[in-house]
Design an enzyme around this catalytic site. Structure first.
Site, PDB file in Angstrom:
ATOM      1  N   GLY B 321       0.927  -1.148   0.120  1.00 30.83           N
ATOM      2  CA  GLY B 321       0.125  -0.054  -0.167  1.00 30.83           C
ATOM      3  C   GLY B 321       0.677   1.163  -0.028  1.00 30.83           C
ATOM      4  O   GLY B 321       0.373   2.199  -0.500  1.00 30.83           O
ATOM      5  N   TRP B 324       2.257   1.595  -3.373  1.00 25.68           N
ATOM      6  CA  TRP B 324       1.162   2.219  -4.228  1.00 25.68           C
ATOM      7  C   TRP B 324       1.207   3.524  -4.560  1.00 25.68           C
ATOM      8  O   TRP B 324       1.008   4.167  -5.593  1.00 25.68           O
ATOM      9  CB  TRP B 324       0.136   1.678  -3.931  1.00 25.68           C
ATOM     10  CG  TRP B 324      -1.192   2.267  -4.513  1.00 25.68           C
ATOM     11  CD1 TRP B 324      -1.804   1.661  -5.817  1.00 25.68           C
ATOM     12  CD2 TRP B 324      -2.214   3.474  -4.430  1.00 25.68           C
ATOM     13  NE1 TRP B 324      -2.814   2.398  -6.174  1.00 25.68           N
ATOM     14  CE2 TRP B 324      -2.873   3.558  -5.706  1.00 25.68           C
ATOM     15  CE3 TRP B 324      -2.049   4.379  -3.491  1.00 25.68           C
ATOM     16  CZ2 TRP B 324      -3.812   4.583  -5.530  1.00 25.68           C
ATOM     17  CZ3 TRP B 324      -2.811   5.461  -3.507  1.00 25.68           C
ATOM     18  CH2 TRP B 324      -3.661   5.454  -4.325  1.00 25.68           C
ATOM     19  N   HIS B 325       1.596   4.404  -3.318  1.00 26.00           N
ATOM     20  CA  HIS B 325       1.699   5.583  -3.223  1.00 26.00           C
ATOM     21  C   HIS B 325       2.727   6.341  -4.075  1.00 26.00           C
ATOM     22  O   HIS B 325       2.601   7.586  -4.725  1.00 26.00           O
ATOM     23  CB  HIS B 325       1.739   6.347  -1.762  1.00 26.00           C
ATOM     24  CG  HIS B 325       0.378   6.099  -1.141  1.00 26.00           C
ATOM     25  ND1 HIS B 325       0.331   4.943  -0.626  1.00 26.00           N
ATOM     26  CD2 HIS B 325      -0.682   6.946  -0.694  1.00 26.00           C
ATOM     27  CE1 HIS B 325      -0.683   5.211   0.030  1.00 26.00           C
ATOM     28  NE2 HIS B 325      -1.436   6.307   0.099  1.00 26.00           N
ATOM     29  N   GLY B 326       3.783   5.717  -4.149  1.00 26.34           N
ATOM     30  CA  GLY B 326       4.861   6.246  -5.059  1.00 26.34           C
ATOM     31  C   GLY B 326       5.998   5.080  -5.194  1.00 26.34           C
ATOM     32  O   GLY B 326       6.217   4.304  -4.305  1.00 26.34           O
ATOM     33  N   PHE B 470       0.356  10.205  -7.277  1.00 27.28           N
ATOM     34  CA  PHE B 470       0.539   8.844  -6.893  1.00 27.28           C
ATOM     35  C   PHE B 470      -0.342   8.280  -8.038  1.00 27.28           C
ATOM     36  O   PHE B 470      -0.458   6.942  -8.162  1.00 27.28           O
ATOM     37  CB  PHE B 470      -0.297   8.546  -5.660  1.00 27.28           C
ATOM     38  CG  PHE B 470       0.487   9.483  -4.662  1.00 27.28           C
ATOM     39  CD1 PHE B 470       1.825   9.469  -4.519  1.00 27.28           C
ATOM     40  CD2 PHE B 470      -0.242   9.944  -3.557  1.00 27.28           C
ATOM     41  CE1 PHE B 470       2.149  10.479  -3.401  1.00 27.28           C
ATOM     42  CE2 PHE B 470       0.044  10.785  -2.578  1.00 27.28           C
ATOM     43  CZ  PHE B 470       1.420  10.892  -2.277  1.00 27.28           C
TER      44      PHE B 470
END
Lengths: 290, 470
Positions: B321, B324-326, B470
């Site tokens: 997770g 997933w943001h970066g 993102f």
């Protein structure tokens, strides 16, 4: 709370919609009328970027006649407008460059008699977001008459200026504080290193500036270059030496003022003058350009 | 195209006029697809190719699975999910993984731009494939028998512009049943006004003004700020990131409602959370529920395989997770920070549960503050993506006690954070003092009118939405 319960308040009705819009309109009307009538003198801003916008708006919607415009970066932004003299407007921006100032003058379709161009960070690109925001079609003309929409007259800025004039909060008043040695040393080192990185700066970086200078010269504007004082260690960096040569090559017709009394002035971080020094330099610059 | 730009407002206005024009009513979905294409391709039209490709593959895969065109529907489903993941990895993580498949391809890969919203629409694509292949209870998606209609619906689902670039992540089983003709009479205009006013207020007044105060968190500026200023800026950044993203989500919900579509709630007053588990039940709900549904339970088995496996699952899900943001180590570290926090909390709750007076106000406040501090330290990794700088920031908090406070920053941060604090306090009032809340609610229109005014006269300099990256 379920995933689809999206509202903090769940009740809905058209009556409330109209009440909200009407009340909002009334409050906005009252605020706009009050600002227009009182026309408060705003001298303090919540941050340097809002101050930049307020500076630009002050120029675009000018109230006093302007003969001379000074454009530059945060170094020049520290100059004292009162000491620069009547009819002089300081259109310099924190984190910006002279180029943004030149573009704003051009977009506003105002032709001053003289433009003083700071040369310290000429190579920095124009702030396009700022220009787009300042000259948004229709909106920028509305702002001339509905001044409450200008960044200058944000309630927070009016409150901060009010606090300052009442001298109730020294904290929000910018004054000359003792120089932070750590910050000064760090600044000198950093700016000297940047100054020695000459690969980032060449003639090709100044094409847009040349275009702007040509435009104003053809419009009959007198252009003067000047350099803000910096710490001697920064001044001896390659970039400063190279800049002087490039400027003289590119703009041989333009008068340049390379003020040599660098030692008279103190900086807080190697490139930004203390307020006292900025005050002194403003006077000196005014005397030289007369 | 940004939500806080004039071209966007113009696009919404034109789309709305066309959408509810009687003669064009049969083409409502087509109108929204066209507007979405304009919205997405406004500054980088070539990115539309990827969007159409993604929609096409997901439409074909889901159709094939639903109508058993290929008897090996498991393989088709796996290929469909893999395609979405590959797109994400190829465009988002190439720099992190430093691909060098063929000699000389490395530079090409590094030069690839990150398509805006790719993390959001690829997750929606996976949701469609999974919902068609192996739906959880009540999650089945009905696929239209006409492939052209299904293709159009999928294109619409993937590209619907209010949620295209930064969510909320919509699951297929929530969205497909809503695709039908809409009437203007069914639109709740007051609800839309509230969502838009609150959303734009959070974004333009709170987040955009705070961003110019928290700017100084950056290296090397933070080294010259006092400890209290540093703590205040970190507090301000927590408020800013909430306002930025919650603001975006509310605007998206409001705009979608304008066209008759319900998007899921993305934030549920996260800063009143008394535990990290509760925080993740309140923050970025559409992502956390996606991860829980399809990854934690769907793929890893959730908490049904013993304590140790549960802990590992939690850490893995939070780590992914985070990534997933970066595509940066700091985001992975941020995920690990939360994963470890969740594991620690689970262990602690098992030991302490019986000895705690859950209704003590002091304890409740202490829990809320502790969770807020934990979460805020995590946000530092969003702002300072160089981990060494983030550690130095914390070190400066300890060291810079002698420096003078920057009172202007402190004043502004507290001033702009106040509405968000009140926003959460109103929620607590609602939960605990319903009578008081009901009387406040009668006057909510005054609050919205004031917010609308402040939005007009005290908005910050428009900045990009934090979650756009993102």
């Amino acid at each position: 709370m379920g995933v689809f319960q999206v509202s903090l308040y769940t009740s809905s009705s058209n009556r409330k919609l109209y009440k909200t819009l009407i009340l909002s309109g009334v409050v906005f009307g009252l605020y706009s009328f009050a600002v227009f009538q009182v026309n408060p003198k705003v001298t303090e801003f919540q941050n340097q970027w809002i101050e930049n916008y307020a500076t630009a708006e002050g120029f675009i919607y000018q109230k006093q006649p302007i003969q001379t415009v000074v454009v530059g970066s945060s170094m020049t932004a520290r100059l004292n407008e009162v000491e620069l003299g009547q009819g002089v407007y300081n259109l310099s921006f924190n984190g910006g460059s002279a180029l943004t100032g030149l573009r704003i003058i051009k977009e506003s379709m105002f032709i001053p008699e003289t433009i003083l161009v700071e040369t310290n960070v000429l190579e920095r690109a124009v702030n396009k977001d700022m220009l787009n925001s300042l000259f948004t079609p229709i909106v920028w003309r509305i702002k001339r008459y509905l001044i409450s929409l200008q960044y200058t007259y944000q309630p927070i800025n009016i409150i901060l200026s009010f606090i300052k004039t009442r001298s109730m909060a020294e904290s929000v008043v910018i004054s000359d504080k003792p120089i932070n040695k750590k910050q000064l040393e760090f600044g000198i080192k950093r700016h000297r290193e940047n100054g020695n990185n000459v690969g980032l700066f060449g003639v090709e970086d100044l094409f847009e500036q040349q275009e702007m200078i040509d435009y104003f010269s053809k419009s009959g504007v007198k252009i003067l270059f000047f350099q803000m004082p910096v710490h001697k260690k920064v001044l001896s960096s390659k970039k400063y030496k190279k800049r002087k040569i490039i400027m003289q090559q590119m703009f041989p017709e333009t008068t340049s003022y390379w003020i040599n009394e660098q030692h008279q002035f103190e900086t807080i971080d190697g490139i930004h003058l203390t307020l006292n020094s900025a005050y002194k330099f403003s006077k000196l610059l005014k005397d030289r350009i007369k | 195209m940004l939500f806080n730009s004039y071209p966007f407002l113009l696009l919404v206005l034109i789309t709305c006029l066309l959408y509810y024009t009687c003669t064009l009513k049969k083409n409502q979905v087509n109108i929204l697809i066209l507007s979405s294409a304009v919205f997405y391709g406004y500054s980088q039209p070539y990115l539309l190719i990827l969007l159409f490709l993604s929609a096409s593959i997901n439409a074909v895969t889901s159709y094939a699975i639903f109508y058993n065109i290929d008897p090996k529907k498991r393989i088709v489903a796996i290929l469909g999910v893999l395609f979405n993941l590959l797109v994400l990895v190829f465009f988002k993580y190439n720099k992190l993984l430093q691909f060098e498949m063929l000699e000389g391809t490395g530079d090409f890969m590094l030069a690839l731009p990150l398509p805006i919203g790719i993390s959001f629409y690829t997750f929606q694509g996976i949701s469609l494939v999974m919902d068609v292949y192996k739906p959880l209870i009540n999650n089945r998606v009905s696929v239209n028998k006409c492939f052209v209609t299904h293709y159009r619906n999928t294109l619409f689902f993937i590209s619907f512009f209010p949620q295209l670039v930064a969510g909320p992540i919509v699951k297929a089983h929530h969205f497909y049943p809503q695709i039908r003709n809409k009437n203007i009479q069914d639109i709740d205009s007051y609800f839309i006004l509230k969502m838009l006013v609150l959303g734009y207020f959070l974004k333009s007044v709170i987040a955009d003004n705070l961003k110019d105060q928290t700017f100084w968190i950056a290296y090397p500026y933070f080294e010259f700020q006092s400890s209290f200023t540093l703590v205040t800026m970190l507090f301000g950044y927590s408020i800013q990131i909430f306002s930025d993203f919650a603001g975006y989500s509310l605007i998206a919900i409001g705009i979608a409602a304008l066209f008759g579509y319900k998007l899921p709630q993305n934030f549920n007053f996260p800063y009143v959370s008394r535990s990290i588990t509760e925080f993740w039940g309140r923050w970025h709900l559409s992502l956390s529920s996606w991860l829980k549904e399809y990854l934690y339970i769907g793929l890893l088995g959730g908490n049904r395989k013993g304590n140790l496996r549960t802990y590992i699952n939690l850490i893995v899900v939070m780590f992914l997770g985070g990534l997933w943001h970066g595509a940066a180590i700091s985001y992975g570290t941020w995920g690990l920070w939360h994963g470890l926090g969740l594991v620690f909390e689970r262990k602690l709750m098992k030991v302490k549960r019986d000895n705690i007076d859950d209704k003590s106000i002091t304890l409740i406040l202490l829990q809320i503050i502790l969770v807020f501090v934990f979460v805020s330290i995590g946000w530092l990794l969003f702002k300072l993506t160089n981990i060494e700088e983030a550690i130095n920031y914390l070190y400066s908090i300890k060291e810079n006690t002698e420096l003078a406070h920057n009172k202007l920053i402190i004043f502004n941060v507290f001033l702009y954070s106040l509405p968000v604090v009140l926003y959460h306090v109103i929620f607590l009032i609602k939960e605990n003092y319903s009578n008081l809340y009901m009387s406040i609610r009668n006057y909510e229109f005054i609050l919205y009118a004031l917010m609308l005014n402040i939005l007009l006269i005290n908005g910050g300099i428009p900045g990009e939405f934090v979650y756009f990256q993102f």
